[in-house]
Design a protein around this motif. Structure first.
Motif, PDB file in Angstrom:
ATOM      1  N   ASP A  16       0.808  -1.224   0.000  1.00  0.00           N
ATOM      2  CA  ASP A  16       0.000   0.000   0.000  1.00  0.00           C
ATOM      3  C   ASP A  16       0.839   1.271   0.000  1.00  0.00           C
ATOM      4  OD1 ASP A  16      -2.350  -1.508   0.084  1.00  0.00           O
ATOM      5  OD2 ASP A  16      -2.341  -1.571   2.281  1.00  0.00           O
ATOM      6  N   LEU A  19       0.581   4.142  -2.542  1.00  0.00           N
ATOM      7  CA  LEU A  19      -0.592   5.019  -2.494  1.00  0.00           C
ATOM      8  C   LEU A  19      -0.229   6.411  -1.991  1.00  0.00           C
ATOM      9  CD1 LEU A  19      -3.219   2.485  -1.092  1.00  0.00           C
ATOM     10  CD2 LEU A  19      -3.025   3.326  -3.453  1.00  0.00           C
ATOM     11  N   ARG A  22       2.399  10.624  -3.508  1.00  0.00           N
ATOM     12  CA  ARG A  22       2.174  12.071  -3.327  1.00  0.00           C
ATOM     13  C   ARG A  22       1.539  12.228  -1.942  1.00  0.00           C
ATOM     14  NH1 ARG A  22      -2.159  15.437  -5.789  1.00  0.00           N
ATOM     15  NH2 ARG A  22      -1.489  17.518  -5.235  1.00  0.00           N
ATOM     16  N   TYR A  27      -4.700  12.281   0.698  1.00  0.00           N
ATOM     17  CA  TYR A  27      -4.361  10.860   0.547  1.00  0.00           C
ATOM     18  C   TYR A  27      -3.912  10.254   1.873  1.00  0.00           C
ATOM     19  CZ  TYR A  27      -4.346  12.236  -4.369  1.00  0.00           C
ATOM     20  OH  TYR A  27      -4.679  12.739  -5.593  1.00  0.00           O
ATOM     21  N   VAL A  31      -6.020   7.030   2.925  1.00  0.00           N
ATOM     22  CA  VAL A  31      -5.325   5.748   2.903  1.00  0.00           C
ATOM     23  C   VAL A  31      -5.638   4.892   4.130  1.00  0.00           C
ATOM     24  CG1 VAL A  31      -3.107   6.338   3.998  1.00  0.00           C
ATOM     25  CG2 VAL A  31      -3.169   4.746   2.054  1.00  0.00           C
ATOM     26  N   THR A  37      -8.818   4.113  -1.512  1.00  0.00           N
ATOM     27  CA  THR A  37      -7.826   5.030  -2.060  1.00  0.00           C
ATOM     28  C   THR A  37      -7.402   4.596  -3.458  1.00  0.00           C
ATOM     29  OG1 THR A  37      -7.066   5.490   0.175  1.00  0.00           O
ATOM     30  CG2 THR A  37      -5.605   6.152  -1.617  1.00  0.00           C
ATOM     31  N   ARG A  38      -7.214   3.293  -3.658  1.00  0.00           N
ATOM     32  CA  ARG A  38      -6.864   2.789  -4.999  1.00  0.00           C
ATOM     33  C   ARG A  38      -7.950   3.153  -6.006  1.00  0.00           C
ATOM     34  NH1 ARG A  38      -4.849  -1.138  -2.152  1.00  0.00           N
ATOM     35  NH2 ARG A  38      -2.627  -1.427  -2.401  1.00  0.00           N
ATOM     36  N   PHE A  40     -10.240   5.543  -5.785  1.00  0.00           N
ATOM     37  CA  PHE A  40     -10.258   6.999  -5.916  1.00  0.00           C
ATOM     38  C   PHE A  40      -9.136   7.463  -6.842  1.00  0.00           C
ATOM     39  CE2 PHE A  40      -8.813  11.184  -4.623  1.00  0.00           C
ATOM     40  CZ  PHE A  40      -9.984  11.911  -4.489  1.00  0.00           C
ATOM     41  N   LEU A  41      -7.928   6.972  -6.596  1.00  0.00           N
ATOM     42  CA  LEU A  41      -6.781   7.392  -7.388  1.00  0.00           C
ATOM     43  C   LEU A  41      -6.893   6.948  -8.841  1.00  0.00           C
ATOM     44  CD1 LEU A  41      -3.835   6.873  -4.874  1.00  0.00           C
ATOM     45  CD2 LEU A  41      -4.788   9.046  -5.694  1.00  0.00           C
ATOM     46  N   ALA A  44      -9.059   9.652 -10.296  1.00  0.00           N
ATOM     47  CA  ALA A  44      -8.317  10.921 -10.227  1.00  0.00           C
ATOM     48  C   ALA A  44      -7.186  10.949 -11.247  1.00  0.00           C
ATOM     49  CB  ALA A  44      -7.773  11.135  -8.811  1.00  0.00           C
ATOM     50  N   ASN A  45      -6.464   9.857 -11.385  1.00  0.00           N
ATOM     51  CA  ASN A  45      -5.363   9.797 -12.356  1.00  0.00           C
ATOM     52  C   ASN A  45      -5.884   9.833 -13.781  1.00  0.00           C
ATOM     53  OD1 ASN A  45      -3.190   9.819 -10.550  1.00  0.00           O
ATOM     54  ND2 ASN A  45      -3.351   7.622 -10.217  1.00  0.00           N
ATOM     55  N   ARG A  48      -6.738  13.470 -14.527  1.00  0.00           N
ATOM     56  CA  ARG A  48      -5.578  14.346 -14.701  1.00  0.00           C
ATOM     57  C   ARG A  48      -4.760  14.005 -15.939  1.00  0.00           C
ATOM     58  NH1 ARG A  48      -2.061  16.061 -10.099  1.00  0.00           N
ATOM     59  NH2 ARG A  48      -4.052  16.787  -9.340  1.00  0.00           N
TER      60      ARG A  48
END
Length: 182
Positions: A16, A19, A22, A27, A31, A37-38, A40-41, A44-45, A48
């Motif tokens: 983990d 995660l 950044r 985060y 986390v 979180t995975r 969500f990211l 989000a990634n 972006r």
């Protein structure tokens, strides 16, 4: 004050730790649930790095959501991030003008995007037909779809930030000082 504990890389299982590549407070609090979180990211990634929506328009929309929500965290982070994607200080200042019913020097596409973000941030069914048509006049269907998902996603982000009491990191305070929320 944060309602969820901030975690550091050393607090996490080896699988983990990435995660927190950044390690911002959002985060570090999220986390506490690595699986969430995975997920969500992932979105989000994609937003972006892979969205077809023009990055400057994306950042203006996110900033508008942060402004409407009066979210110091979201606002400060995206003042900084927005600059990386070509958003100028004058355009950041134009958000207040547009929100207060004025007409800024922004081009029609940006003004329509801000209006859509304002309306969506004010309620789930708040996007008017007129605003949808205004945005649709400037974006292809893929960009329009991305815009709506991005605005909805960031409406959720600001709600999480507020509910969890996530604090602005000192390194982002200058963004709030230069462009304070009302």
């Amino acid at each position: 004050m944060a309602r969820l504990p901030y975690r550091d890389v050393t607090d996490l299982a080896p699988e983990d730790q990435a995660l927190l590549v950044r390690p911002v407070n959002l985060y570090r609090a999220m986390v506490n649930s690595p699986g969430m979180t995975r997920a969500f990211l992932g979105l989000a990634n994609h937003i972006r790095h892979h969205s077809v929506l023009d990055a400057r328009l994306r950042e203006l929309a996110i900033l508008q959501v942060g402004w409407v929500a009066r979210s110091p965290y979201e606002w400060s982070h995206h003042v900084s991030i927005g600059r990386d994607f070509g958003v100028t200080d004058a355009e950041i200042a134009a958000i207040a003008v547009e929100t207060n019913g004025g007409v800024s020097a922004l081009e029609p596409a940006a003004r329509a995007v801000l209006r859509a973000a304002r309306e969506m941030a004010q309620g789930a069914d708040a996007l008017s037909d007129a605003t949808f048509a205004a945005v649709q006049a400037h974006l292809d269907i893929a960009s329009l779809t991305d815009l709506l998902v991005i605005i909805a996603f960031y409406c959720g982000v600001v709600r999480f930030l507020g509910a969890a009491g996530i604090e602005v990191e000192p390194s982002y305070q200058p963004c709030l000082d230069q462009h304070p929320l009302p």
